[in-house]
Motif scaffolding. Structure first.
Motif, PDB file in Angstrom:
ATOM      1  N   MET A  30       0.825  -1.207   0.000  1.00  0.00           N
ATOM      2  CA  MET A  30       0.000   0.000   0.000  1.00  0.00           C
ATOM      3  C   MET A  30       0.863   1.261   0.000  1.00  0.00           C
ATOM      4  SD  MET A  30      -3.038  -1.042   2.677  1.00  0.00           S
ATOM      5  CE  MET A  30      -4.214  -2.323   2.288  1.00  0.00           C
ATOM      6  N   ARG A  31       0.195   2.370  -0.218  1.00  0.00           N
ATOM      7  CA  ARG A  31       0.886   3.668  -0.229  1.00  0.00           C
ATOM      8  C   ARG A  31       0.861   4.273   1.172  1.00  0.00           C
ATOM      9  NH1 ARG A  31      -1.263   8.035  -4.053  1.00  0.00           N
ATOM     10  NH2 ARG A  31       0.210   9.157  -2.713  1.00  0.00           N
ATOM     11  N   TRP A  32       2.054   4.622   1.648  1.00  0.00           N
ATOM     12  CA  TRP A  32       2.173   5.250   2.956  1.00  0.00           C
ATOM     13  C   TRP A  32       2.996   6.531   2.892  1.00  0.00           C
ATOM     14  CZ3 TRP A  32      -1.141   3.208   6.200  1.00  0.00           C
ATOM     15  CH2 TRP A  32      -1.504   1.865   6.053  1.00  0.00           C
ATOM     16  N   ASP A  33       3.295   7.012   1.704  1.00  0.00           N
ATOM     17  CA  ASP A  33       4.117   8.212   1.564  1.00  0.00           C
ATOM     18  C   ASP A  33       3.385   9.480   1.979  1.00  0.00           C
ATOM     19  OD1 ASP A  33       2.585   7.432  -0.779  1.00  0.00           O
ATOM     20  OD2 ASP A  33       3.370   9.253  -1.706  1.00  0.00           O
ATOM     21  N   TRP A  34       2.066   9.403   2.131  1.00  0.00           N
ATOM     22  CA  TRP A  34       1.264  10.566   2.485  1.00  0.00           C
ATOM     23  C   TRP A  34       1.326  10.892   3.970  1.00  0.00           C
ATOM     24  CZ3 TRP A  34      -2.261   9.097   6.116  1.00  0.00           C
ATOM     25  CH2 TRP A  34      -2.562   7.728   6.171  1.00  0.00           C
ATOM     26  N   ILE A  35       1.806   9.971   4.786  1.00  0.00           N
ATOM     27  CA  ILE A  35       1.749  10.150   6.240  1.00  0.00           C
ATOM     28  C   ILE A  35       2.528  11.387   6.673  1.00  0.00           C
ATOM     29  CG2 ILE A  35       2.471   9.174   8.456  1.00  0.00           C
ATOM     30  CD1 ILE A  35       1.740   6.461   7.484  1.00  0.00           C
ATOM     31  N   MET A  36       3.713  11.585   6.139  1.00  0.00           N
ATOM     32  CA  MET A  36       4.526  12.730   6.556  1.00  0.00           C
ATOM     33  C   MET A  36       3.870  14.049   6.160  1.00  0.00           C
ATOM     34  SD  MET A  36       6.762  11.330   8.284  1.00  0.00           S
ATOM     35  CE  MET A  36       7.569  12.891   8.696  1.00  0.00           C
ATOM     36  N   ASP A  37       3.168  14.065   5.028  1.00  0.00           N
ATOM     37  CA  ASP A  37       2.499  15.300   4.601  1.00  0.00           C
ATOM     38  C   ASP A  37       1.326  15.644   5.505  1.00  0.00           C
ATOM     39  OD1 ASP A  37       4.263  15.530   2.469  1.00  0.00           O
ATOM     40  OD2 ASP A  37       2.968  14.372   1.123  1.00  0.00           O
ATOM     41  N   TYR A  38       0.649  14.633   6.014  1.00  0.00           N
ATOM     42  CA  TYR A  38      -0.544  14.864   6.820  1.00  0.00           C
ATOM     43  C   TYR A  38      -0.304  14.543   8.293  1.00  0.00           C
ATOM     44  CZ  TYR A  38      -3.037  15.261   2.415  1.00  0.00           C
ATOM     45  OH  TYR A  38      -3.464  15.662   1.171  1.00  0.00           O
ATOM     46  N   TYR A  39       0.948  14.402   8.667  1.00  0.00           N
ATOM     47  CA  TYR A  39       1.271  14.083  10.060  1.00  0.00           C
ATOM     48  C   TYR A  39       0.736  15.126  11.041  1.00  0.00           C
ATOM     49  CZ  TYR A  39       4.085  13.435  14.262  1.00  0.00           C
ATOM     50  OH  TYR A  39       4.488  13.296  15.554  1.00  0.00           O
ATOM     51  N   PRO A  40       0.909  16.450  10.781  1.00  0.00           N
ATOM     52  CA  PRO A  40       0.377  17.434  11.751  1.00  0.00           C
ATOM     53  C   PRO A  40      -1.131  17.320  11.944  1.00  0.00           C
ATOM     54  CG  PRO A  40       1.924  18.472  10.241  1.00  0.00           C
ATOM     55  CD  PRO A  40       1.653  17.107   9.702  1.00  0.00           C
ATOM     56  N   LEU A  41      -1.862  17.095  10.836  1.00  0.00           N
ATOM     57  CA  LEU A  41      -3.317  16.962  10.933  1.00  0.00           C
ATOM     58  C   LEU A  41      -3.706  15.727  11.745  1.00  0.00           C
ATOM     59  CD1 LEU A  41      -6.131  17.974   9.981  1.00  0.00           C
ATOM     60  CD2 LEU A  41      -5.863  16.446   8.010  1.00  0.00           C
ATOM     61  N   LEU A  42      -3.066  14.602  11.457  1.00  0.00           N
ATOM     62  CA  LEU A  42      -3.358  13.375  12.185  1.00  0.00           C
ATOM     63  C   LEU A  42      -2.986  13.485  13.658  1.00  0.00           C
ATOM     64  CD1 LEU A  42      -2.075  10.834   9.518  1.00  0.00           C
ATOM     65  CD2 LEU A  42      -4.455  11.179  10.180  1.00  0.00           C
ATOM     66  N   VAL A 211      -9.312  12.143  15.463  1.00  0.00           N
ATOM     67  CA  VAL A 211      -8.444  11.368  14.581  1.00  0.00           C
ATOM     68  C   VAL A 211      -9.238  10.761  13.420  1.00  0.00           C
ATOM     69  CG1 VAL A 211      -8.654   9.179  15.858  1.00  0.00           C
ATOM     70  CG2 VAL A 211      -6.568   9.671  14.569  1.00  0.00           C
ATOM     71  N   TYR A 212     -10.505  10.451  13.655  1.00  0.00           N
ATOM     72  CA  TYR A 212     -11.319   9.918  12.562  1.00  0.00           C
ATOM     73  C   TYR A 212     -11.572  10.967  11.490  1.00  0.00           C
ATOM     74  CZ  TYR A 212     -15.378   8.283   9.993  1.00  0.00           C
ATOM     75  OH  TYR A 212     -16.236   7.932   8.985  1.00  0.00           O
ATOM     76  N   SER A 213     -11.962  12.186  11.908  1.00  0.00           N
ATOM     77  CA  SER A 213     -12.220  13.231  10.922  1.00  0.00           C
ATOM     78  C   SER A 213     -10.940  13.644  10.204  1.00  0.00           C
ATOM     79  CB  SER A 213     -12.861  14.452  11.598  1.00  0.00           C
ATOM     80  OG  SER A 213     -12.019  14.970  12.611  1.00  0.00           O
ATOM     81  N   ALA A 214      -9.794  13.554  10.895  1.00  0.00           N
ATOM     82  CA  ALA A 214      -8.517  13.830  10.239  1.00  0.00           C
ATOM     83  C   ALA A 214      -8.257  12.805   9.143  1.00  0.00           C
ATOM     84  CB  ALA A 214      -7.388  13.823  11.253  1.00  0.00           C
TER      85      ALA A 214
END
Length: 260
Positions: A30-42, A211-214
């Motif tokens: 799966m793709r997990w490269d997005w985590i760092m971009d959305y880390y502050p939101l999560l 965390v769900y809405s994020a």
């Protein structure tokens, strides 16, 4: 010769290992490269979820103690409202309660100039106070019924023994009745706290960023369906295990100590 319990343990361990390996293999595709971009939101959503669980569980438990107690020993004019509160809150969906608070009560406040001009208005115009209130009332209603049974289950002989030692009614309640009731209710409290955690995603419907809405925002932005959901599923499991660990430590202690 290997005993039956040892064989069962080996089978369970093998099953868990197969499950972990299979999950890791699927996750690696799966793709997990997005985590760092959305880390502050999560991270913001995760902190909000944890705070909601802690604050509403503590406040709900503090309300549940008198709610459960008055149903056992209180006069009718206190016991009846407490019973009615538990019946209404437990008998209606939490989502409906949140909407009534936020879209109903929250929409009434702007109609009163003295409220809009008060220092509370910057707080009342936000969504999180209604989320805290709704989750707190839900927890208090369920735990109020649990503690009602726990208070009623404490042996009368223990209370009489306290009186024979010259304890006042307040001392009996603080040193004997309440600790015994909490110990009896501890396993149920752990389960209800996990249910409280699983109820927090409902606050997303009144614009609270948990965390769900994020994760939902990540899905809308990246068009990824499974990865955000799998991530928050793992987060909920980890938090649930932490809750069970905390309650397990309290349950295994010889005595529940309460300040006061």
């Amino acid at each position: 010769m290997v005993s039956a319990p040892s064989q069962g343990s080996s089978v369970r361990l093998t099953g868990w290992l197969i499950l972990i390996v299979a999950a890791a293999a699927i996750a690696s595709q799966m793709r997990w490269d997005w985590i760092m971009d959305y880390y502050p939101l999560l991270w913001r959503g995760l902190v909000t979820t944890i705070i909601l669980v802690i604050v509403t569980s503590v406040l709900g438990l503090l309300l549940a103690i008198p709610i459960g107690l008055v149903q056992v020993v209180g006069p009718f004019w206190l016991a009846w409202p407490a019973k009615a509160f538990c019946t209404v809150i437990r008998g209606t969906p939490l989502l409906l309660q949140l909407w009534l608070l936020y879209y109903g009560l929250g929409s009434l406040f702007p109609q009163f100039p003295w409220i809009r001009q008060s220092e509370l208005w910057p707080i009342l115009r936000q969504a999180w106070p209604y989320a805290v209130l709704g989750l707190t009332m839900s927890y208090a209603a369920y735990e109020g019924e649990v503690l009602r049974g726990a208070f009623a289950g404490v042996g009368k002989d223990q209370l009489d023994a306290g009186r024979s030692f010259g304890m006042s009614e307040r001392q009996i309640f603080r040193r004997i009745w309440l600790p015994q009731a909490v110990r009896r209710a501890m396993p149920t409290l752990a389960g209800e706290t996990i249910l409280q955690l699983k109820a927090t995603p409902l606050v997303a419907t009144i614009t609270v960023l948990d965390v769900y809405s994020a994760a939902a925002q990540v899905r809308q932005s990246t068009y990824l369906t499974y990865e955000p959901l799998l991530l928050i599923s793992a987060i909920y499991i980890i938090i649930s295990l932490g809750i069970l660990k905390i309650f397990s430590r309290f349950s295994s202690s010889k005595q529940v100590r309460l300040a006061g």
